[in-house]
Motif scaffolding. Structure first.
Motif, mmCIF file in Angstrom:
data_model
loop_
_atom_site.group_PDB
_atom_site.id
_atom_site.type_symbol
_atom_site.label_atom_id
_atom_site.label_comp_id
_atom_site.label_asym_id
_atom_site.label_seq_id
_atom_site.Cartn_x
_atom_site.Cartn_y
_atom_site.Cartn_z
ATOM 1 N N MET A 78 0.965 -1.261 -0.143
ATOM 2 C CA MET A 78 0.052 -0.015 -0.030
ATOM 3 C C MET A 78 0.753 1.453 -0.044
ATOM 4 N N ILE A 79 1.806 1.301 0.895
ATOM 5 C CA ILE A 79 2.933 2.417 0.884
ATOM 6 C C ILE A 79 3.281 2.806 -0.525
ATOM 7 N N VAL A 80 3.714 1.695 -1.425
ATOM 8 C CA VAL A 80 4.455 1.881 -2.513
ATOM 9 C C VAL A 80 3.415 2.300 -3.645
ATOM 10 N N LEU A 81 2.243 1.740 -3.676
ATOM 11 C CA LEU A 81 0.977 2.511 -4.437
ATOM 12 C C LEU A 81 0.823 3.663 -4.054
ATOM 13 N N VAL A 128 3.816 6.264 -5.238
ATOM 14 C CA VAL A 128 3.569 6.029 -6.751
ATOM 15 C C VAL A 128 2.407 7.132 -7.307
ATOM 16 N N SER A 129 1.209 6.524 -6.768
ATOM 17 C CA SER A 129 0.235 7.295 -7.306
ATOM 18 C C SER A 129 0.113 8.778 -6.842
ATOM 19 N N LEU A 130 0.454 9.055 -5.828
ATOM 20 C CA LEU A 130 0.495 10.388 -5.123
ATOM 21 C C LEU A 130 1.404 11.240 -5.998
ATOM 22 N N LEU A 131 2.550 10.727 -6.352
ATOM 23 C CA LEU A 131 3.513 11.288 -7.261
ATOM 24 C C LEU A 131 2.893 11.646 -8.504
ATOM 25 N N THR A 156 -6.120 7.687 -6.294
ATOM 26 C CA THR A 156 -5.207 7.946 -4.825
ATOM 27 C C THR A 156 -6.320 7.615 -3.865
ATOM 28 N N LEU A 157 -7.536 8.424 -4.145
ATOM 29 C CA LEU A 157 -8.627 8.424 -2.734
ATOM 30 C C LEU A 157 -8.935 7.070 -2.611
ATOM 31 N N LEU A 158 -9.101 6.344 -3.600
ATOM 32 C CA LEU A 158 -9.752 4.810 -3.441
ATOM 33 C C LEU A 158 -8.474 3.963 -2.783
ATOM 34 N N LEU A 159 -7.372 4.260 -2.797
ATOM 35 C CA LEU A 159 -6.091 3.792 -2.182
ATOM 36 C C LEU A 159 -6.187 4.021 -0.756
ATOM 37 N N VAL A 160 -6.640 5.396 -0.604
ATOM 38 C CA VAL A 160 -6.635 5.642 0.690
ATOM 39 C C VAL A 160 -7.828 5.097 1.613
ATOM 40 N N ILE A 219 -7.260 2.667 4.888
ATOM 41 C CA ILE A 219 -8.253 2.784 6.048
ATOM 42 C C ILE A 219 -8.698 1.493 6.477
ATOM 43 N N LEU A 220 -9.345 0.771 5.483
ATOM 44 C CA LEU A 220 -9.973 -0.549 5.734
ATOM 45 C C LEU A 220 -8.878 -1.360 6.261
ATOM 46 N N GLY A 221 -7.763 -1.423 5.827
ATOM 47 C CA GLY A 221 -6.609 -2.230 6.071
ATOM 48 C C GLY A 221 -6.119 -1.895 7.598
ATOM 49 N N VAL A 222 -5.966 -0.721 7.803
ATOM 50 C CA VAL A 222 -5.676 -0.370 9.117
ATOM 51 C C VAL A 222 -6.796 -0.781 10.347
ATOM 52 N N ALA A 223 -8.236 -0.748 9.905
ATOM 53 C CA ALA A 223 -9.185 -1.037 10.760
ATOM 54 C C ALA A 223 -9.095 -2.562 10.919
#
Length: 196
Positions: free
Chosen positions: A101-104, A107-110, A151-155, A159-163
């Motif tokens: 997720m961090i890599v995605l 990259v997506s933000l960049l 990027t919003l979808l990844l966010v 958040i779901l992964g963190v939960a």
């Protein structure tokens, strides 16, 4: 919170980066054309934060370094399968799904920021890509909008992964990203199998 029983995982620069990135991304996402100056400055902030994270990925603390958590896509997929089966291993730092997720996200933000620079350059004749030339504004706008929504979808997935991770391992990963501490690894908590 008794910090003697906890381990410092997320250092202050990483935590500041994380929460500033959250704020900057949502300011940029919510302002768009209506508040162009705020949108542009939020985009610049996101870009600066990404540069910082790239550098911090090599010189930050143990858990911030890319060498500590970057893994193959196969390892990430295997971890996700184990998590779905509720038998994934607990990691003190980023787990393989978090690493993916961090890599995605980075990259997506960049790509979102660079396409935003292109829109700004083509439409306003300003910014680092001011010489990109007119005539391609619509194309760059479409690309920028798609990447921002992706990027919003990844966010949301993040958040779901963190939960889910917080639930599975019975620890607040959000609080850990605020104060920096997590409970130490031990055999009892490293491998939690809910089927036994």
């Amino acid at each position: 919170m008794n910090t003697q029983e906890l381990v410092k995982v997320w250092d202050l620069p990483l935590r500041i980066f994380h929460w500033l990135l959250v704020v900057a991304f949502f300011i940029a996402y919510l302002t768009e054309d209506d508040f162009l100056a705020q949108h542009v400055w939020a985009g610049y902030l996101v870009f600066g934060l990404l540069i910082f994270r790239l550098i911090w990925g090599f010189i930050g603390n143990e858990y911030a370094r890319f060498s500590n958590f970057i893994c193959s896509p196969a390892q990430s997929i295997s971890y996700i399968k184990d998590a779905i089966a509720l038998k994934s291993r607990r990691y003190l730092g980023h787990n393989p799904a978090g690493a993916l997720m961090i890599v995605l996200l980075l990259v997506s933000l960049l790509m979102t920021v660079i396409s935003g620079f292109a829109v700004y350059g083509a439409d306003q004749g300003a910014g680092p890509l001011a010489g990109i030339g007119p005539g391609h504004e619509k194309l760059w706008e479409e690309i920028h909008e798609f990447l921002a929504n992706f990027t919003l979808l990844l966010v949301v997935v993040h958040i779901l992964g963190v939960a889910i991770g917080s639930y599975i391992y019975r620890e607040s990963l959000v609080k850990a990203m605020i104060h920096g501490y997590k409970r130490p690894s031990d055999k009892k908590s490293e491998d939690i199998d809910f089927h036994s």
